[in-house]
Design a protein around this motif. Structure first.
Motif, PDB file in Angstrom:
ATOM      1  N   ARG A 293       0.836  -1.206   0.000  1.00  0.00           N
ATOM      2  CA  ARG A 293       0.000   0.000   0.000  1.00  0.00           C
ATOM      3  C   ARG A 293       0.865   1.248   0.000  1.00  0.00           C
ATOM      4  O   ARG A 293       1.759   1.404   0.824  1.00  0.00           O
ATOM      5  N   LYS A 294       0.617   2.139  -0.947  1.00  0.00           N
ATOM      6  CA  LYS A 294       1.492   3.300  -1.120  1.00  0.00           C
ATOM      7  C   LYS A 294       1.432   4.277   0.051  1.00  0.00           C
ATOM      8  O   LYS A 294       2.383   5.021   0.290  1.00  0.00           O
ATOM      9  N   SER A 295       0.339   4.258   0.831  1.00  0.00           N
ATOM     10  CA  SER A 295       0.221   5.197   1.948  1.00  0.00           C
ATOM     11  C   SER A 295       1.175   4.873   3.091  1.00  0.00           C
ATOM     12  O   SER A 295       1.649   5.771   3.798  1.00  0.00           O
ATOM     13  N   ASP A 296       1.470   3.572   3.287  1.00  0.00           N
ATOM     14  CA  ASP A 296       2.356   3.194   4.393  1.00  0.00           C
ATOM     15  C   ASP A 296       3.256   2.001   4.063  1.00  0.00           C
ATOM     16  O   ASP A 296       3.944   1.475   4.937  1.00  0.00           O
ATOM     17  N   ASP A 297       3.267   1.563   2.791  1.00  0.00           N
ATOM     18  CA  ASP A 297       4.104   0.464   2.314  1.00  0.00           C
ATOM     19  C   ASP A 297       3.795  -0.866   2.990  1.00  0.00           C
ATOM     20  O   ASP A 297       4.637  -1.768   3.046  1.00  0.00           O
ATOM     21  N   TYR A 298       2.587  -1.012   3.497  1.00  0.00           N
ATOM     22  CA  TYR A 298       2.197  -2.257   4.159  1.00  0.00           C
ATOM     23  C   TYR A 298       1.779  -3.290   3.116  1.00  0.00           C
ATOM     24  O   TYR A 298       1.019  -2.984   2.200  1.00  0.00           O
ATOM     25  N   PRO A 299       2.270  -4.548   3.232  1.00  0.00           N
ATOM     26  CA  PRO A 299       1.918  -5.572   2.236  1.00  0.00           C
ATOM     27  C   PRO A 299       0.497  -6.089   2.445  1.00  0.00           C
ATOM     28  O   PRO A 299       0.115  -6.475   3.546  1.00  0.00           O
ATOM     29  N   LEU A 300      -0.281  -6.103   1.384  1.00  0.00           N
ATOM     30  CA  LEU A 300      -1.655  -6.585   1.427  1.00  0.00           C
ATOM     31  C   LEU A 300      -1.908  -7.525   0.259  1.00  0.00           C
ATOM     32  O   LEU A 300      -1.213  -7.479  -0.749  1.00  0.00           O
ATOM     33  N   MET A 301      -2.913  -8.378   0.410  1.00  0.00           N
ATOM     34  CA  MET A 301      -3.370  -9.175  -0.724  1.00  0.00           C
ATOM     35  C   MET A 301      -4.890  -9.184  -0.704  1.00  0.00           C
ATOM     36  O   MET A 301      -5.517  -9.362   0.331  1.00  0.00           O
TER      37      MET A 301
END
Length: 256
Positions: free
Chosen positions: A64-72
Protein backbone atom coordinates in the motif's frame (compact mmCIF):
# COMPACT_ATOMS: atom_id res chain seq x y z
CA UNK A 1 -56.05 -18.07 -50.14
CA UNK A 2 -52.86 -16.29 -49.12
CA UNK A 3 -49.75 -18.39 -48.62
CA UNK A 4 -48.02 -17.94 -45.27
CA UNK A 5 -44.28 -17.42 -45.63
CA UNK A 6 -41.91 -18.69 -42.96
CA UNK A 7 -38.50 -17.09 -42.46
CA UNK A 8 -35.78 -19.71 -42.07
CA UNK A 9 -32.84 -19.35 -39.66
CA UNK A 10 -30.43 -18.65 -42.50
CA UNK A 11 -32.50 -15.58 -43.43
CA UNK A 12 -32.24 -14.08 -39.94
CA UNK A 13 -29.70 -11.30 -39.47
CA UNK A 14 -26.65 -12.33 -37.45
CA UNK A 15 -25.54 -10.01 -34.63
CA UNK A 16 -22.41 -10.09 -32.47
CA UNK A 17 -23.87 -8.25 -29.47
CA UNK A 18 -27.10 -8.43 -27.51
CA UNK A 19 -28.87 -5.32 -26.25
CA UNK A 20 -31.77 -4.66 -23.87
CA UNK A 21 -34.35 -4.75 -26.68
CA UNK A 22 -33.48 -8.31 -27.71
CA UNK A 23 -35.04 -11.41 -26.14
CA UNK A 24 -34.79 -15.19 -26.27
CA UNK A 25 -38.07 -17.15 -26.75
CA UNK A 26 -38.89 -19.94 -24.30
CA UNK A 27 -41.63 -22.56 -24.63
CA UNK A 28 -43.27 -24.31 -21.65
CA UNK A 29 -44.74 -27.82 -21.49
CA UNK A 30 -48.11 -26.59 -22.79
CA UNK A 31 -46.59 -24.99 -25.85
CA UNK A 32 -46.97 -21.45 -24.58
CA UNK A 33 -44.19 -19.14 -25.71
CA UNK A 34 -42.72 -16.43 -23.50
CA UNK A 35 -39.64 -14.29 -23.83
CA UNK A 36 -36.71 -13.65 -21.50
CA UNK A 37 -33.98 -11.03 -21.64
CA UNK A 38 -30.31 -11.97 -21.67
CA UNK A 39 -29.86 -10.39 -18.25
CA UNK A 40 -32.82 -12.35 -16.89
CA UNK A 41 -31.53 -15.62 -18.35
CA UNK A 42 -28.06 -15.00 -16.92
CA UNK A 43 -29.48 -14.26 -13.47
CA UNK A 44 -31.55 -17.45 -13.56
CA UNK A 45 -28.62 -19.61 -14.66
CA UNK A 46 -26.21 -18.15 -12.11
CA UNK A 47 -28.69 -17.95 -9.25
CA UNK A 48 -27.14 -19.29 -6.06
CA UNK A 49 -23.63 -19.50 -7.52
CA UNK A 50 -20.94 -17.46 -5.81
CA UNK A 51 -18.68 -16.55 -8.73
CA UNK A 52 -16.00 -15.22 -6.39
CA UNK A 53 -15.58 -18.70 -4.89
CA UNK A 54 -14.22 -19.87 -8.24
CA UNK A 55 -11.11 -17.80 -7.51
CA UNK A 56 -10.64 -18.94 -3.91
CA UNK A 57 -6.97 -19.42 -3.05
CA UNK A 58 -5.74 -16.74 -5.47
CA UNK A 59 -5.14 -13.09 -4.53
CA UNK A 60 -3.46 -9.98 -5.91
CA UNK A 61 -0.78 -8.50 -3.66
CA UNK A 62 0.70 -5.04 -3.36
CA UNK A 63 2.46 -2.77 -0.88
CA UNK A 64 0.00 0.00 0.00
CA UNK A 65 1.49 3.30 -1.12
CA UNK A 66 0.22 5.20 1.95
CA UNK A 67 2.36 3.19 4.39
CA UNK A 68 4.10 0.46 2.31
CA UNK A 69 2.20 -2.26 4.16
CA UNK A 70 1.92 -5.57 2.24
CA UNK A 71 -1.65 -6.59 1.43
CA UNK A 72 -3.37 -9.17 -0.72
CA UNK A 73 -6.94 -8.82 -1.97
CA UNK A 74 -9.36 -11.05 -3.85
CA UNK A 75 -9.25 -10.49 -7.62
CA UNK A 76 -12.68 -8.83 -7.79
CA UNK A 77 -11.51 -6.18 -5.31
CA UNK A 78 -8.35 -5.28 -7.23
CA UNK A 79 -9.74 -2.93 -9.92
CA UNK A 80 -10.77 -0.44 -7.22
CA UNK A 81 -7.29 -0.42 -5.66
CA UNK A 82 -5.62 -0.18 -9.05
CA UNK A 83 -7.76 2.79 -10.08
CA UNK A 84 -6.57 4.60 -6.94
CA UNK A 85 -2.93 4.22 -8.02
CA UNK A 86 -1.84 1.01 -6.34
CA UNK A 87 0.63 -1.20 -8.23
CA UNK A 88 0.31 -4.98 -8.17
CA UNK A 89 3.45 -6.91 -7.34
CA UNK A 90 2.08 -10.33 -8.18
CA UNK A 91 -0.59 -12.98 -7.86
CA UNK A 92 -0.57 -14.92 -4.60
CA UNK A 93 -1.38 -18.63 -4.75
CA UNK A 94 -2.26 -20.44 -1.51
CA UNK A 95 -1.90 -24.19 -1.98
CA UNK A 96 -1.28 -27.00 0.49
CA UNK A 97 -0.28 -24.69 3.32
CA UNK A 98 2.22 -22.86 1.10
CA UNK A 99 2.05 -19.33 -0.32
CA UNK A 100 3.72 -18.32 -3.55
CA UNK A 101 3.74 -14.98 -5.38
CA UNK A 102 3.76 -15.25 -9.18
CA UNK A 103 5.30 -12.27 -11.01
CA UNK A 104 2.97 -10.22 -13.27
CA UNK A 105 5.44 -10.29 -16.16
CA UNK A 106 8.10 -12.65 -17.46
CA UNK A 107 11.17 -12.78 -19.66
CA UNK A 108 10.90 -12.25 -23.41
CA UNK A 109 8.48 -14.71 -25.03
CA UNK A 110 11.37 -16.03 -27.13
CA UNK A 111 12.68 -17.56 -23.91
CA UNK A 112 16.03 -17.61 -22.12
CA UNK A 113 18.84 -20.07 -21.74
CA UNK A 114 19.34 -21.45 -18.23
CA UNK A 115 23.11 -20.84 -18.35
CA UNK A 116 25.90 -20.09 -20.79
CA UNK A 117 27.55 -23.48 -20.29
CA UNK A 118 27.15 -26.73 -18.41
CA UNK A 119 27.36 -25.95 -14.70
CA UNK A 120 26.46 -27.67 -11.45
CA UNK A 121 24.56 -24.80 -9.93
CA UNK A 122 24.26 -26.18 -6.42
CA UNK A 123 20.48 -26.48 -6.37
CA UNK A 124 18.35 -29.58 -5.91
CA UNK A 125 19.66 -32.13 -8.42
CA UNK A 126 17.84 -35.31 -9.39
CA UNK A 127 17.06 -37.39 -12.46
CA UNK A 128 13.94 -38.84 -10.83
CA UNK A 129 10.72 -37.12 -11.89
CA UNK A 130 8.79 -37.76 -8.67
CA UNK A 131 11.67 -36.47 -6.53
CA UNK A 132 11.92 -33.39 -8.76
CA UNK A 133 8.18 -32.75 -8.41
CA UNK A 134 8.57 -32.64 -4.62
CA UNK A 135 11.24 -29.94 -4.78
CA UNK A 136 10.09 -26.69 -3.16
CA UNK A 137 13.59 -25.28 -2.62
CA UNK A 138 13.47 -22.74 -5.45
CA UNK A 139 14.66 -19.84 -3.31
CA UNK A 140 17.69 -21.66 -1.92
CA UNK A 141 18.56 -23.21 -5.28
CA UNK A 142 18.46 -19.88 -7.12
CA UNK A 143 20.64 -18.27 -4.42
CA UNK A 144 23.26 -20.98 -5.01
CA UNK A 145 22.99 -20.85 -8.79
CA UNK A 146 23.57 -17.11 -9.18
CA UNK A 147 26.94 -17.51 -7.50
CA UNK A 148 28.11 -18.96 -10.80
CA UNK A 149 29.03 -16.54 -13.58
CA UNK A 150 27.45 -18.88 -16.15
CA UNK A 151 23.92 -17.98 -14.95
CA UNK A 152 24.24 -14.74 -12.96
CA UNK A 153 22.97 -12.22 -15.52
CA UNK A 154 19.46 -11.27 -16.63
CA UNK A 155 20.15 -13.18 -19.87
CA UNK A 156 19.82 -16.50 -18.02
CA UNK A 157 16.90 -17.96 -16.10
CA UNK A 158 18.26 -17.90 -12.51
CA UNK A 159 19.84 -14.46 -12.94
CA UNK A 160 16.74 -12.97 -14.55
CA UNK A 161 14.59 -14.06 -11.61
CA UNK A 162 17.10 -12.90 -8.98
CA UNK A 163 17.22 -9.45 -10.58
CA UNK A 164 13.45 -9.13 -11.11
CA UNK A 165 11.72 -6.29 -9.21
CA UNK A 166 8.18 -4.97 -8.61
CA UNK A 167 7.62 -1.92 -6.42
CA UNK A 168 4.98 0.64 -5.53
CA UNK A 169 5.16 4.40 -6.19
CA UNK A 170 7.53 4.73 -3.21
CA UNK A 171 9.97 2.15 -4.53
CA UNK A 172 8.92 -0.30 -1.82
CA UNK A 173 7.84 -3.87 -2.36
CA UNK A 174 9.34 -7.02 -3.83
CA UNK A 175 12.67 -5.68 -5.02
CA UNK A 176 15.58 -7.43 -6.73
CA UNK A 177 16.94 -10.25 -4.60
CA UNK A 178 13.49 -11.21 -3.29
CA UNK A 179 12.54 -13.25 -6.35
CA UNK A 180 13.73 -16.65 -7.51
CA UNK A 181 13.40 -19.19 -10.31
CA UNK A 182 10.62 -21.56 -9.22
CA UNK A 183 11.49 -25.16 -8.45
CA UNK A 184 9.68 -27.92 -10.31
CA UNK A 185 7.31 -28.40 -7.36
CA UNK A 186 6.53 -24.69 -7.35
CA UNK A 187 5.94 -24.78 -11.11
CA UNK A 188 3.46 -27.63 -10.66
CA UNK A 189 1.64 -25.47 -8.10
CA UNK A 190 1.40 -22.72 -10.72
CA UNK A 191 0.24 -25.20 -13.35
CA UNK A 192 -2.49 -26.53 -11.03
CA UNK A 193 -3.85 -23.00 -10.57
CA UNK A 194 -3.04 -21.62 -14.01
CA UNK A 195 -6.58 -20.62 -15.03
CA UNK A 196 -7.18 -18.73 -11.81
CA UNK A 197 -3.76 -17.08 -11.95
CA UNK A 198 -4.32 -15.96 -15.53
CA UNK A 199 -7.70 -14.47 -14.61
CA UNK A 200 -6.05 -12.45 -11.84
CA UNK A 201 -3.25 -11.40 -14.22
CA UNK A 202 -5.88 -10.19 -16.71
CA UNK A 203 -6.95 -7.60 -14.11
CA UNK A 204 -3.44 -6.17 -13.62
CA UNK A 205 -2.35 -3.35 -15.91
CA UNK A 206 0.61 -4.39 -18.06
CA UNK A 207 0.64 -8.00 -16.86
CA UNK A 208 1.23 -10.93 -19.22
CA UNK A 209 -0.54 -14.23 -18.78
CA UNK A 210 1.12 -17.60 -18.41
CA UNK A 211 1.48 -19.40 -21.74
CA UNK A 212 0.71 -23.03 -22.50
CA UNK A 213 4.32 -23.89 -23.26
CA UNK A 214 7.31 -24.99 -21.19
CA UNK A 215 9.02 -23.02 -18.41
CA UNK A 216 12.41 -23.41 -16.78
CA UNK A 217 12.68 -24.50 -13.15
CA UNK A 218 15.55 -24.18 -10.69
CA UNK A 219 15.51 -27.95 -10.12
CA UNK A 220 18.58 -29.38 -11.83
CA UNK A 221 18.72 -32.67 -13.72
CA UNK A 222 22.51 -32.57 -13.79
CA UNK A 223 25.37 -30.28 -14.85
CA UNK A 224 24.10 -30.14 -18.43
CA UNK A 225 20.26 -30.23 -18.12
CA UNK A 226 17.67 -28.68 -15.79
CA UNK A 227 14.02 -29.56 -15.37
CA UNK A 228 11.32 -27.75 -17.33
CA UNK A 229 7.53 -28.07 -17.21
CA UNK A 230 4.95 -27.73 -19.98
CA UNK A 231 1.94 -25.73 -18.78
CA UNK A 232 -0.37 -27.38 -21.29
CA UNK A 233 -0.12 -31.09 -20.49
CA UNK A 234 2.09 -31.25 -17.37
CA UNK A 235 5.04 -32.90 -19.13
CA UNK A 236 8.26 -32.50 -17.12
CA UNK A 237 11.64 -33.25 -18.61
CA UNK A 238 15.30 -32.27 -18.68
CA UNK A 239 16.41 -29.57 -21.11
CA UNK A 240 19.95 -28.52 -22.02
CA UNK A 241 20.81 -25.45 -19.94
CA UNK A 242 23.08 -23.78 -22.49
CA UNK A 243 21.12 -24.69 -25.64
CA UNK A 244 17.36 -24.71 -24.90
CA UNK A 245 15.39 -21.49 -24.58
CA UNK A 246 12.42 -21.72 -22.23
CA UNK A 247 9.95 -19.29 -20.72
CA UNK A 248 10.92 -17.80 -17.36
CA UNK A 249 8.50 -16.52 -14.68
CA UNK A 250 9.87 -15.36 -11.31
CA UNK A 251 8.20 -16.15 -7.97
CA UNK A 252 8.54 -14.72 -4.48
CA UNK A 253 7.13 -14.86 -0.95
CA UNK A 254 4.22 -12.72 0.27
CA UNK A 255 5.35 -11.28 3.61
CA UNK A 256 8.27 -8.93 3.09
Amino acid sequence: MATKKTKTLKDVTTVSTVNASQFIPLTDASGNTTKVSLAGLKAALLGGINLNSINDGVFIMFHRKSDDYPLMVKPDKWPGYQSSGEIAEGVVVVEGGKMLVVAPTEADSAGLLWSSAAVSGGGKTTTDRLTAMEDWRGKASTAAQIKHAECNTASYAPGFCAKYSRTNANGKGLTAGMWWLPSLGELFCIYANMRKINYALSLINGATQLAETWYWSSTEYGATPAWGLYLDDGYAGGYTKAASKGRVRAVSAFLR
